[in-house]
Design a protein around this motif. Structure first.
Motif, PDB file in Angstrom:
ATOM      1  N   UNK A 115      19.647  -0.512  -1.143  1.00  0.00           N
ATOM      2  CA  UNK A 115      18.510  -0.762  -2.032  1.00  0.00           C
ATOM      3  C   UNK A 115      18.299  -2.265  -2.125  1.00  0.00           C
ATOM      4  N   UNK A 116      17.059  -2.662  -2.146  1.00  0.00           N
ATOM      5  CA  UNK A 116      16.728  -4.084  -2.181  1.00  0.00           C
ATOM      6  C   UNK A 116      15.541  -4.286  -3.110  1.00  0.00           C
ATOM      7  N   UNK A 117      15.792  -4.858  -4.264  1.00  0.00           N
ATOM      8  CA  UNK A 117      14.743  -5.150  -5.243  1.00  0.00           C
ATOM      9  C   UNK A 117      14.445  -6.637  -5.186  1.00  0.00           C
ATOM     10  N   UNK A 118      13.176  -6.999  -4.889  1.00  0.00           N
ATOM     11  CA  UNK A 118      12.782  -8.386  -4.735  1.00  0.00           C
ATOM     12  C   UNK A 118      11.698  -8.751  -5.749  1.00  0.00           C
ATOM     13  N   UNK A 119      11.675 -10.020  -6.136  1.00  0.00           N
ATOM     14  CA  UNK A 119      10.594 -10.529  -6.980  1.00  0.00           C
ATOM     15  C   UNK A 119      10.082 -11.837  -6.406  1.00  0.00           C
ATOM     16  N   UNK A 120       8.855 -12.172  -6.717  1.00  0.00           N
ATOM     17  CA  UNK A 120       8.300 -13.496  -6.417  1.00  0.00           C
ATOM     18  C   UNK A 120       7.357 -13.890  -7.547  1.00  0.00           C
ATOM     19  N   UNK A 121       7.476 -15.141  -7.937  1.00  0.00           N
ATOM     20  CA  UNK A 121       6.705 -15.658  -9.075  1.00  0.00           C
ATOM     21  C   UNK A 121       6.074 -16.988  -8.692  1.00  0.00           C
TER      22      UNK A 121
ATOM     23  N   UNK B 142       5.352 -10.487  -9.018  1.00  0.00           N
ATOM     24  CA  UNK B 142       5.239  -9.245  -8.255  1.00  0.00           C
ATOM     25  C   UNK B 142       6.627  -8.799  -7.819  1.00  0.00           C
ATOM     26  N   UNK B 143       6.853  -7.486  -7.853  1.00  0.00           N
ATOM     27  CA  UNK B 143       8.138  -6.916  -7.473  1.00  0.00           C
ATOM     28  C   UNK B 143       7.962  -5.882  -6.365  1.00  0.00           C
ATOM     29  N   UNK B 144       8.887  -5.887  -5.414  1.00  0.00           N
ATOM     30  CA  UNK B 144       8.913  -4.901  -4.334  1.00  0.00           C
ATOM     31  C   UNK B 144      10.292  -4.254  -4.290  1.00  0.00           C
ATOM     32  N   UNK B 145      10.328  -3.027  -3.788  1.00  0.00           N
ATOM     33  CA  UNK B 145      11.587  -2.282  -3.708  1.00  0.00           C
ATOM     34  C   UNK B 145      11.664  -1.565  -2.372  1.00  0.00           C
TER      35      UNK B 145
ATOM     36  N   UNK C 201       4.656  -3.920  -4.839  1.00  0.00           N
ATOM     37  CA  UNK C 201       4.056  -4.091  -6.163  1.00  0.00           C
ATOM     38  C   UNK C 201       4.365  -2.876  -7.039  1.00  0.00           C
ATOM     39  N   UNK C 202       5.636  -2.652  -7.310  1.00  0.00           N
ATOM     40  CA  UNK C 202       6.078  -1.411  -7.965  1.00  0.00           C
ATOM     41  C   UNK C 202       5.508  -1.246  -9.373  1.00  0.00           C
ATOM     42  N   UNK C 203       5.107  -2.332 -10.027  1.00  0.00           N
ATOM     43  CA  UNK C 203       4.521  -2.218 -11.362  1.00  0.00           C
ATOM     44  C   UNK C 203       2.991  -2.262 -11.329  1.00  0.00           C
TER      45      UNK C 203
ATOM     46  N   UNK D 171      -2.068  -7.037  -2.923  1.00  0.00           N
ATOM     47  CA  UNK D 171      -1.838  -5.623  -2.649  1.00  0.00           C
ATOM     48  C   UNK D 171      -1.487  -4.865  -3.921  1.00  0.00           C
ATOM     49  N   UNK D 172      -2.146  -3.728  -4.179  1.00  0.00           N
ATOM     50  CA  UNK D 172      -1.763  -2.901  -5.325  1.00  0.00           C
ATOM     51  C   UNK D 172      -0.514  -2.093  -4.986  1.00  0.00           C
ATOM     52  N   UNK D 173      -0.117  -1.217  -5.879  1.00  0.00           N
ATOM     53  CA  UNK D 173       1.035  -0.355  -5.607  1.00  0.00           C
ATOM     54  C   UNK D 173       0.805   0.400  -4.300  1.00  0.00           C
ATOM     55  N   UNK D 174       1.784   0.335  -3.429  1.00  0.00           N
ATOM     56  CA  UNK D 174       1.667   0.985  -2.126  1.00  0.00           C
ATOM     57  C   UNK D 174       3.029   1.504  -1.704  1.00  0.00           C
ATOM     58  N   UNK D 175       3.018   2.566  -0.932  1.00  0.00           N
ATOM     59  CA  UNK D 175       4.251   3.197  -0.467  1.00  0.00           C
ATOM     60  C   UNK D 175       4.208   3.315   1.046  1.00  0.00           C
ATOM     61  N   UNK D 176       5.340   3.028   1.680  1.00  0.00           N
ATOM     62  CA  UNK D 176       5.458   3.217   3.124  1.00  0.00           C
ATOM     63  C   UNK D 176       6.821   3.811   3.422  1.00  0.00           C
TER      64      UNK D 176
END
Length: 680
Positions: free
Chosen positions: A590-596, A615-618, A635-637, A668-673
């Motif tokens: 699991x890899x949870x990333x943020x950028x501000x 913005x957060x990605x997982x 963009x999980x939130x 990018x809005x919430x997106x799943x791949x």
């Protein structure tokens, strides 16, 4: 779209063959590397310390997309604002680098930056890289490195692809917005070939994106790489790659158009923006190991580059009937050669490494055009049309002298440029020419207090070349603006599994002239000064848990400008990136990333500011034997954030007066791949 998908997958699978390549065991090339996947095994005294840290980063937080490639550099931010096919806008150390003006980017020894580009000086499109093929990412901030020349101001990034594959790979991914991706990497030689490696890799991408007008984004990449030990001392490597891409773009849209309901947040004022581009690279690398203390290497490269971009930044400001769409076209060939010589000396109480290099780069620019067009199809006015050539001959020398706990590294670099421009619009009988030279001395010193503390100070001059059209307009004067910077920092290891790197830095940039490719005009830009602070943290308390964070602050101002009107537009003030990575022995990751990024001044008096974002990605993954599945959440939130932002004067159809305000490309809005890969 189905035809494009089928075509792309066919190309990706063309080279399917079985076989495995063995690793050569001579010298550093292809030699099995030390296991530095754990942070505790990285020595702060290692001359390749940055690369070793990056190896841990790449292992624990792997690259998952083309955008992730540049984001791996601590403190570096990117923004995409033209449908995924245009090079990203790059921010680093208080610089809005545009698409590469003040950052040197290379891949496998091939310069990525394009000089005198149709859209912007130093344009660096890295989309020809396949993320899964990246072995190492080397980077440095500031202009302290003798082997890095043009555009090495805020820093440099150098990517290296694998020389061999441990396994063949097939991967397929799909997700939101009709996004599809397929990757194949294949060994082409039998495992009995101990001293030879040959593999190919292919990638196909397609996405409609979240926009009202489908992006119809398509990109196809192919890479082939062969290397061989001829005997104990001679090594060669041959690389070939090609990529092509096409897309539609929403462009930057004005805030009032969304607020007034003229378009949605995902709409566009001009739905015909977009473009196409391609690049083919060939490189031949030769290395000669004379003995354990002496070696020589040479890299010969060629690139064929094509670019065609349609943009509309002002809509109906200049032409209320047809609109302001422009076309920027660039067709060129790039030739280059880099030679490097290394000699090591051992003394009674010290040792020294002497490195020298020389080379050249020649850009043969067939077409540089700026046209006023209507919906891509109708040529209304040819605003600029030229052919050009640009030659950079350079040489450098550097000494690493180690005595006791000290490492002293003086170096110097010389660059000589020749520019030639034939302006077709003025029907000049011959090209106008100019030349200029730049000497860039540098000095770096480090002191290793003990195995847990190393102090360093870096200083040096750098530069970026100006566009050939600026050179001619300025009659060859003031066309190689220099920079001078310095760093003071320390590398700390408070515990065996933690590394902290604080640094303060300063940068001065000389007066320069900027060619605005969107308008075919030359604009002066004054002297600037930047002061900043970087803080980097890496912590791996246990083998399966990895925490990292980077905090960066920059104070950037124009010099000789009244206070309050001296802000440098769009440069980041406060940024931070980081995350938590988990890689369990069971195969789960699991890899949870943020950028501000904080709000930034959009104009010189700071009366208009961009909107900051967080913005957060997982990424979740699971691997078992040869199979691996992953699930990516962007963009999980689902925050509403603006990726690219510019203060621009625009006029919409039917408006009497123009309006200056923020124009933006939504992030990018919430997106799943989801993806699955198989190694064999």
């Amino acid at each position: 779209m189905k035809n494009k998908l089928f075509t792309g997958i066919v190309i990706v699978l063309l080279a399917v063959q079985n076989g495995f390549a063995q690793e050569a065991d001579k010298s550093e090339i292809n030699r099995p590397e030390a296991d530095t996947v754990h942070l505790g095994k990285v020595a702060i005294t290692n001359i390749d310390f940055r690369k070793q840290i990056m190896k841990v980063d790449l292992k624990m937080t792997p690259v998952n997309s083309a955008q992730d490639v540049l984001r791996k550099v601590p403190g570096l931010f990117i923004a995409q604002h033209a449908g995924g096919g245009k090079a990203e806008q790059i921010f680093l150390r208080g610089f809005d680098n545009d698409h590469g003006t003040d950052i040197s980017v290379m891949a496998d020894g091939i310069p990525v930056n394009i000089v005198s580009h149709a859209h912007g000086q130093g344009y660096a499109d890295l989309h020809f890289l396949i993320p899964e093929t990246i072995k190492d990412i080397d980077f440095g901030k500031g202009a302290y490195y003798a082997d890095k020349g043009d555009f090495n101001t805020s820093g440099y990034v150098n990517f290296s692809t694998f020389d061999k594959l441990d396994n063949n790979l097939f991967k397929i991914e799909g997700g939101s917005f009709n996004t599809m991706r397929a990757v194949t990497m294949l060994n082409l030689l039998n495992k009995n070939n101990k001293d030879k490696n040959f593999y190919v890799a292919g990638e196909f991408n397609y996405s409609d994106g979240p926009f009202d007008v489908k992006q119809d984004f398509t990109r196809i990449n192919v890479l082939a790489k062969y290397n061989q030990w001829i005997d104990e001392k001679h090594y060669i490597s041959i690389l070939g790659s090609t990529f092509s891409s096409g897309w539609n773009a929403s462009g930057q849209i004005p805030e009032r158009a969304v607020e007034e309901g003229i378009i949605s947040r995902w709409g566009s004022i001009d739905p015909t923006e977009g473009g196409s581009t391609s690049r083919t690279n060939l490189a031949l690398n030769y290395r000669y190991l004379a003995n354990e203390n002496e070696e020589f290497s040479s890299n010969l490269f060629y690139s064929k580059y094509d670019f065609n971009l349609f943009s509309n930044f002002t809509f109906f400001l200049n032409d209320p009937v047809y609109g302001d769409e422009i076309q920027q076209t660039d067709h060129r060939s790039i030739y280059g050669l880099e030679n490097k010589y290394i000699r090591r000396f051992e003394f009674e109480n010290s040792r020294m490494t002497w490195t020298s290099g020389a080379g050249f780069r020649f850009d043969d620019i067939k077409d540089l055009q700026l046209n006023h067009v209507f919906q891509r199809d109708l040529l209304l006015d040819r605003m600029s049309d030229a052919s050009a050539s640009e030659i950079n001959v350079h040489g450098y020398t550097s000494i690493d002298y180690r005595v006791g706990k000290w490492l002293i590294n003086p170096s110097a670099r010389l660059d000589y440029f020749t520019f030639s421009l034939h302006d077709r619009l003025f029907s000049l009988p011959s090209a106008k020419e100019a030349s200029a030279a730049r000497v860039s001395p540098k000095l770096n010193i480090s002191f290793t207090q003990n195995q847990n503390v190393q102090w360093y100070i870096k200083s040096g001059f750098g530069f970026h070349s100006n566009d050939v059209r600026v050179v001619v307009a300025q009659d060859g004067k003031d066309i190689l603006p220099y920079s001078f910077g310095s760093d003071l920092g320390v590398i700390l290891r408070p515990t065996a599994n933690m590394i902290i790197q604080p640094a303060i830095w300063h940068m001065f940039l000389q007066q320069e002239f900027v060619y605005v490719g969107d308008e075919a005009v030359v604009e002066p830009s004054g002297k600037t000064q930047r002061l900043g602070f970087d803080l980097s943290l890496r912590y791996q308390p246990i083998s399966w848990l990895y925490l990292d964070g980077d905090l960066n602050y920059a104070h950037a101002r124009f010099i000789d400008v009244p206070k309050g009107e001296d802000y440098i537009p769009l440069v980041p003030t406060l940024t931070s990136t980081g995350g938590v990575a988990v890689k369990l022995p069971s195969g789960f990751s699991a890899n949870l990333r943020y950028r501000y990024m904080d709000a930034r001044p959009a104009i010189e008096d700071n009366s208009v500011r961009t909107r900051g974002y967080f913005v957060n990605d997982l990424v979740l993954g699971y691997g078992k034997r040869n199979w691996e599945v992953n699930l990516q959440f962007q963009n999980i939130f689902n925050v509403k954030w603006n990726e690219a932002q510019f203060e621009t004067e625009t006029r919409l159809r039917g408006e009497t007066n123009s309006v200056s305000e923020l124009c933006f490309t939504p992030g990018t809005p919430f997106a799943v791949k989801a993806g699955v890969s198989y190694k064999f």
